[in-house]
Motif scaffolding. Structure first.
Motif, PDB file in Angstrom:
ATOM      1  N   ALA A 175       1.018  -1.250  -0.046  1.00 37.86           N
ATOM      2  CA  ALA A 175      -0.011  -0.210   0.158  1.00 37.86           C
ATOM      3  C   ALA A 175       0.568   1.259  -0.007  1.00 37.86           C
ATOM      4  O   ALA A 175       0.627   2.237  -1.151  1.00 37.86           O
ATOM      5  N   ASP A 176       2.181   1.223   0.736  1.00 42.88           N
ATOM      6  CA  ASP A 176       2.524   2.185   0.927  1.00 42.88           C
ATOM      7  C   ASP A 176       3.615   2.910  -0.944  1.00 42.88           C
ATOM      8  O   ASP A 176       3.326   3.934  -1.705  1.00 42.88           O
ATOM      9  N   ILE A 177       3.451   1.291  -1.481  1.00 40.27           N
ATOM     10  CA  ILE A 177       3.765   1.812  -2.145  1.00 40.27           C
ATOM     11  C   ILE A 177       2.704   2.396  -3.452  1.00 40.27           C
ATOM     12  O   ILE A 177       3.185   3.492  -4.421  1.00 40.27           O
ATOM     13  N   ALA A 178       1.946   1.788  -3.657  1.00 45.26           N
ATOM     14  CA  ALA A 178       0.546   1.993  -4.526  1.00 45.26           C
ATOM     15  C   ALA A 178       0.728   3.106  -4.293  1.00 45.26           C
ATOM     16  O   ALA A 178      -0.209   3.604  -5.637  1.00 45.26           O
ATOM     17  N   GLU A 179       0.652   4.248  -3.537  1.00 38.32           N
ATOM     18  CA  GLU A 179       0.051   5.117  -3.313  1.00 38.32           C
ATOM     19  C   GLU A 179       0.694   6.240  -4.063  1.00 38.32           C
ATOM     20  O   GLU A 179       0.605   7.324  -4.092  1.00 38.32           O
ATOM     21  N   VAL A 180       2.122   6.185  -3.880  1.00 37.42           N
ATOM     22  CA  VAL A 180       3.062   7.354  -4.910  1.00 37.42           C
ATOM     23  C   VAL A 180       3.261   6.688  -6.416  1.00 37.42           C
ATOM     24  O   VAL A 180       2.937   7.327  -7.406  1.00 37.42           O
ATOM     25  N   VAL A 181       2.707   5.570  -6.540  1.00 43.92           N
ATOM     26  CA  VAL A 181       1.824   5.047  -7.738  1.00 43.92           C
ATOM     27  C   VAL A 181       0.896   5.930  -8.864  1.00 43.92           C
ATOM     28  O   VAL A 181       0.533   6.219  -9.393  1.00 43.92           O
ATOM     29  N   SER A 182       0.015   5.626  -7.236  1.00 43.98           N
ATOM     30  CA  SER A 182      -1.427   6.137  -7.635  1.00 43.98           C
ATOM     31  C   SER A 182      -1.423   8.163  -8.130  1.00 43.98           C
ATOM     32  O   SER A 182      -1.263   8.219  -9.019  1.00 43.98           O
TER      33      SER A 182
END
Length: 245
Positions: A217-224
Motif C-alpha cells: 500500500a505504501d508503494i501503491a500510494e506513490v504510483v497512484s
C-alpha cells in the motif's frame, strides 16, 4: 466488444506482491486495469475478482515481459477491451541473489533478460501506445543505493532500468506523457520474505528509521499519484523506502 472507460492501466506483474496492491489502488481511483501475469494465472484472476467486487473494471493479460510478440498481444488485448492505454506500470522482475564471484552466468543472463530486456520491451510498446496525458512507471530498487552483498546482478539490472526511464522521458518530449521509476526499499512481499529467516527480516525492519518494512500500500500510494495528478514529476527516480537510503 469494447468497454468504454475514462482511463486504462496495464500493470505487469499485477498478480502478486507490489503489483497486486497497485492494481487494487488504481481500481479504487476509477481506472480500468489490465492485470498482467506470467505464471500466476490464479492469483491474477483473484485480483480481477477483487476489483470486480469493488465495482471496478479489470481483465487479465499474460505473457513473458521479454517477449515482444507476447507483450504486444497484451497491449492489443487491453486496447481492444478498454479502448486504449493511459498508464503502464511495469513491476515485473526477478531477483535471484548470489555473490558476484559465485553467480552462475546463466542466472545472470536471465536476470538481465527479464529485468532489462523486459523493461525495454514494455517501455517500447508503452511509448507507442500510451495516450496523451498518460504515464509510464517503471520499477527500480533502493538496492542501487544500499548496495548490499549478493545483489550485484539485480542492482546492475535496475541501474539499467533507471537509465532507460530517464532517457524515455526525454524522448517523449511534447507528448504530455510522464516517465518515472519507483525504487522501493525492503517491502513486505512474498518475494522479499523468500529464503530469509524471521530474525533477518526483523533486523532489516528495525534498521529502517520508520522501524518497519514497507507495504504494498505504501508503494501503491506513490504510483497512484504518478498515474494521476502528479504531472510535474517527470524523468525521476523516486526512492520510496521510509528513509532507508
Amino acid at each position: 466488444m469494447t468497454e468504454q472507460t475514462e482511463r486504462v492501466a496495464l500493470i505487469t506483474g499485477g498478480s502478486g506482491g507490489i503489483g497486486r496492491s497497485i492494481a487494487l489502488r488504481l481500481a479504487e481511483d476509477g481506472i480500468a486495469v489490465a492485470v498482467h501475469y506470467s505464471g500466476s494465472r490464479e492469483r491474477a484472476h483473484d485480483v480481477v475478482d477483487r476489483i470486480h467486487g469493488i465495482g471496478g473494471r479489470a481483465i487479465t493479460v499474460s505473457g513473458d515481459v521479454a517477449d515482444e510478440t507476447a507483450m504486444a498481444a497484451a497491449f492489443a488485448e487491453t486496447t481492444e477491451r478498454f479502448g486504449g492505454v493511459d498508464v503502464v506500470v511495469h513491476t515485473a522482475g526477478v531477483m535471484p541473489l548470489a555473490p558476484i564471484a559465485d553467480m552462475d552466468l546463466a542466472v545472470f543472463d536471465e536476470v538481465q533478460r527479464t529485468n532489462v530486456r523486459g523493461t525495454f520491451v514494455v517501455d517500447q510498446l508503452a511509448a507507442r501506445a500510451v495516450r496523451s496525458g498518460g504515464a509510464i512507471i517503471n520499477f527500480s530498487t533502493s538496492v542501487t543505493r544500499l548496495q548490499p552483498p549478493s545483489y550485484g546482478a539485480y542492482a546492475a539490472s535496475k541501474g539499467a532500468v533507471e537509465a532507460l526511464t530517464l532517457i524515455l522521458a526525454r524522448e517523449l518530449r511534447g507528448r504530455d506523457i510522464t516517465v518515472n521509476a519507483v525504487a522501493p526499499g525492503p517491502t513486505d512481499t512474498p518475494l522479499f520474505r523468500e529464503g530469509k529467516p524471521q530474525a533477518a527480516i526483523d533486523a532489516i525492519a528495525g534498521a529502517n528509521p520508520m522501524q518497519r518494512l514497507g507495504t504494498g500500500a505504501d508503494i501503491a500510494e506513490v504510483v497512484s499519484a504518478l498515474a494521476g495528478r502528479a504531472r510535474w514529476i517527470n524523468g525521476q527516480v523516486l526512492y520510496v523506502n521510509g528513509g532507508a537510503a
